[in-house]
Design an enzyme around this catalytic site. Sequence first.
Site, PDB file in Angstrom:
ATOM      1  N   VAL A  10       0.873  -1.350   0.015  1.00 55.77           N
ATOM      2  CA  VAL A  10      -0.110   0.005  -0.074  1.00 55.77           C
ATOM      3  C   VAL A  10       0.709   1.253  -0.586  1.00 55.77           C
ATOM      4  O   VAL A  10      -0.074   2.372  -0.245  1.00 55.77           O
ATOM      5  CB  VAL A  10      -1.310   0.108   0.835  1.00 55.77           C
ATOM      6  CG1 VAL A  10      -1.842  -0.624   1.004  1.00 55.77           C
ATOM      7  CG2 VAL A  10      -0.083  -0.186   2.507  1.00 55.77           C
ATOM      8  N   GLY A  11       1.394   1.438  -0.070  1.00 57.86           N
ATOM      9  CA  GLY A  11       2.620   2.688   0.288  1.00 57.86           C
ATOM     10  C   GLY A  11       4.635   2.448   0.554  1.00 57.86           C
ATOM     11  O   GLY A  11       4.586   1.175   0.682  1.00 57.86           O
ATOM     12  N   GLU A  12       5.531   3.028   0.747  1.00 54.90           N
ATOM     13  CA  GLU A  12       6.572   3.251   0.861  1.00 54.90           C
ATOM     14  C   GLU A  12       6.560   4.233   1.757  1.00 54.90           C
ATOM     15  O   GLU A  12       6.442   4.693   1.927  1.00 54.90           O
ATOM     16  CB  GLU A  12       7.882   3.977  -0.097  1.00 54.90           C
ATOM     17  CG  GLU A  12       7.681   2.620  -1.041  1.00 54.90           C
ATOM     18  CD  GLU A  12       8.577   1.871  -1.435  1.00 54.90           C
ATOM     19  OE1 GLU A  12       9.506   2.248  -0.295  1.00 54.90           O
ATOM     20  OE2 GLU A  12       8.786   0.817  -2.103  1.00 54.90           O
ATOM     21  N   GLY A  13       6.655   3.615   3.360  1.00 55.31           N
ATOM     22  CA  GLY A  13       6.723   4.307   4.546  1.00 55.31           C
ATOM     23  C   GLY A  13       8.140   5.135   4.738  1.00 55.31           C
ATOM     24  O   GLY A  13       8.977   4.960   3.393  1.00 55.31           O
ATOM     25  N   THR A  14       8.888   5.796   5.938  1.00 54.89           N
ATOM     26  CA  THR A  14      10.272   6.370   5.411  1.00 54.89           C
ATOM     27  C   THR A  14      10.455   5.190   5.463  1.00 54.89           C
ATOM     28  O   THR A  14      12.180   5.569   5.191  1.00 54.89           O
ATOM     29  CB  THR A  14      10.067   6.874   6.792  1.00 54.89           C
ATOM     30  OG1 THR A  14       8.876   8.418   6.800  1.00 54.89           O
ATOM     31  CG2 THR A  14      11.687   8.319   7.402  1.00 54.89           C
ATOM     32  N   TYR A  15      10.895   4.308   6.373  1.00 57.96           N
ATOM     33  CA  TYR A  15      12.396   3.526   6.310  1.00 57.96           C
ATOM     34  C   TYR A  15      11.890   2.205   5.569  1.00 57.96           C
ATOM     35  O   TYR A  15      12.938   0.791   5.669  1.00 57.96           O
ATOM     36  CB  TYR A  15      11.816   2.498   7.725  1.00 57.96           C
ATOM     37  CG  TYR A  15      12.789   3.816   8.659  1.00 57.96           C
ATOM     38  CD1 TYR A  15      14.148   4.240   8.256  1.00 57.96           C
ATOM     39  CD2 TYR A  15      11.829   4.139   9.944  1.00 57.96           C
ATOM     40  CE1 TYR A  15      14.287   5.450   9.689  1.00 57.96           C
ATOM     41  CE2 TYR A  15      12.831   5.055  10.565  1.00 57.96           C
ATOM     42  CZ  TYR A  15      14.103   5.526   9.951  1.00 57.96           C
ATOM     43  OH  TYR A  15      14.785   6.579  11.437  1.00 57.96           O
ATOM     44  N   GLY A  16      10.527   1.660   4.711  1.00 54.75           N
ATOM     45  CA  GLY A  16      10.045   0.789   4.192  1.00 54.75           C
ATOM     46  C   GLY A  16       9.136   0.298   3.942  1.00 54.75           C
ATOM     47  O   GLY A  16       7.982   1.757   3.511  1.00 54.75           O
ATOM     48  N   LYS A  33       4.923  -2.988   8.569  1.00 56.34           N
ATOM     49  CA  LYS A  33       5.407  -1.626   7.541  1.00 56.34           C
ATOM     50  C   LYS A  33       7.043  -2.205   7.542  1.00 56.34           C
ATOM     51  O   LYS A  33       7.284  -3.316   8.661  1.00 56.34           O
ATOM     52  CB  LYS A  33       6.018  -1.290   8.906  1.00 56.34           C
ATOM     53  CG  LYS A  33       6.686  -0.055   8.454  1.00 56.34           C
ATOM     54  CD  LYS A  33       6.499   1.124   8.362  1.00 56.34           C
ATOM     55  CE  LYS A  33       6.944   2.913   8.355  1.00 56.34           C
ATOM     56  NZ  LYS A  33       7.111   3.747   9.376  1.00 56.34           N
ATOM     57  N   ASP A 135       7.398  15.759   9.513  1.00 54.33           N
ATOM     58  CA  ASP A 135       7.006  15.948   8.263  1.00 54.33           C
ATOM     59  C   ASP A 135       5.118  15.463   8.404  1.00 54.33           C
ATOM     60  O   ASP A 135       4.955  15.184   7.379  1.00 54.33           O
ATOM     61  CB  ASP A 135       7.775  14.436   8.000  1.00 54.33           C
ATOM     62  CG  ASP A 135       7.543  14.912   6.648  1.00 54.33           C
ATOM     63  OD1 ASP A 135       7.242  15.431   5.153  1.00 54.33           O
ATOM     64  OD2 ASP A 135       7.934  13.488   6.162  1.00 54.33           O
TER      65      ASP A 135
END
Length: 302
Positions: A10-16, A33, A135
């Site tokens: 569902v997406g890319e977070g800050t760390y993965g 995550k 952020d």
Amino acid sequence: MDAFKKLEKVGEGTYGKVYRAIEKATGKTVALKKTRLHEDDEGVPPTTLREVSILRMLSRDPHVVRLLDVKQAQNKEGKTVLYLVFEYMDTDLKKFIKSHCHTGENILAKTVKSLMYQLCKGVAFCHAHGVLHRDLKPHNLLMDRQTMSLKIADLGLARAFTLPIKKYTHEILTLWYRAPEVLLGATHYSTAVDVWSVGCIFAELVTTHALFPGDSELQQLLHIFRLLGTPNEKVWPGVSSLVNWHEYPQWSPLSLSSAVPKLDKDGVDLLSQMLQYDPSKRISAKKAMEHPYFDELDKSNL
């Protein structure tokens, strides 16, 4: 990770990467995550541990996305992979605003008020626990369409700001929501950077368009100056000694209500307090919750 069935990314977070998944035992939908651990690391890097401990602490608040569990696994190369298991939320504020933008409908005033109150409440909670988000943007404010509840996510960049305030790198905030002191190269900044972002999000909820859509640091500053006037030592003592300060075109401030014509008088007043140039004059998230703009809001279910 046999306990979970991955459904889709569902997406890319800050760390993965972030996946939607089903917990097999309970049938509950969760967000997984997967954190990238650096190749040469023995064990789990301190950045990840820091994120986990901050999230654990902040998860107690209803307006911060809940960290349900942490799982450690080995990947095919034998490297350690960490999975953070979060509650799953079906949308985010960016998608919510976009859906209104497409139909040309405004978001209902009472919906804006409820979402803003929840955002201020979540931010105030983070700040009370010594955490800056740094952020905040619509994309990392998760929502549940049924209950219209809002939760702050991606606290991956959060740093516990213990005194003395450390020098922060300023290459982090998404430009549109970035506070002027960060754009101008301030190395010491505080909770006020999050409040500026909250103000930008507030205006965007009202108009369904970004308030300051700059595509470079300079453009971003000029967008801000055109609306709020070019700052000077009188309105913001110390501004001209910031690293990135130059001689800028001189604009006089426009009326803030011209940028948010649909917002009522109390709303414009709150917005103006969030968008003060001088960080020390910017309203705090906790104080914002007590603003008359929220007086008519039924807070019992929040």
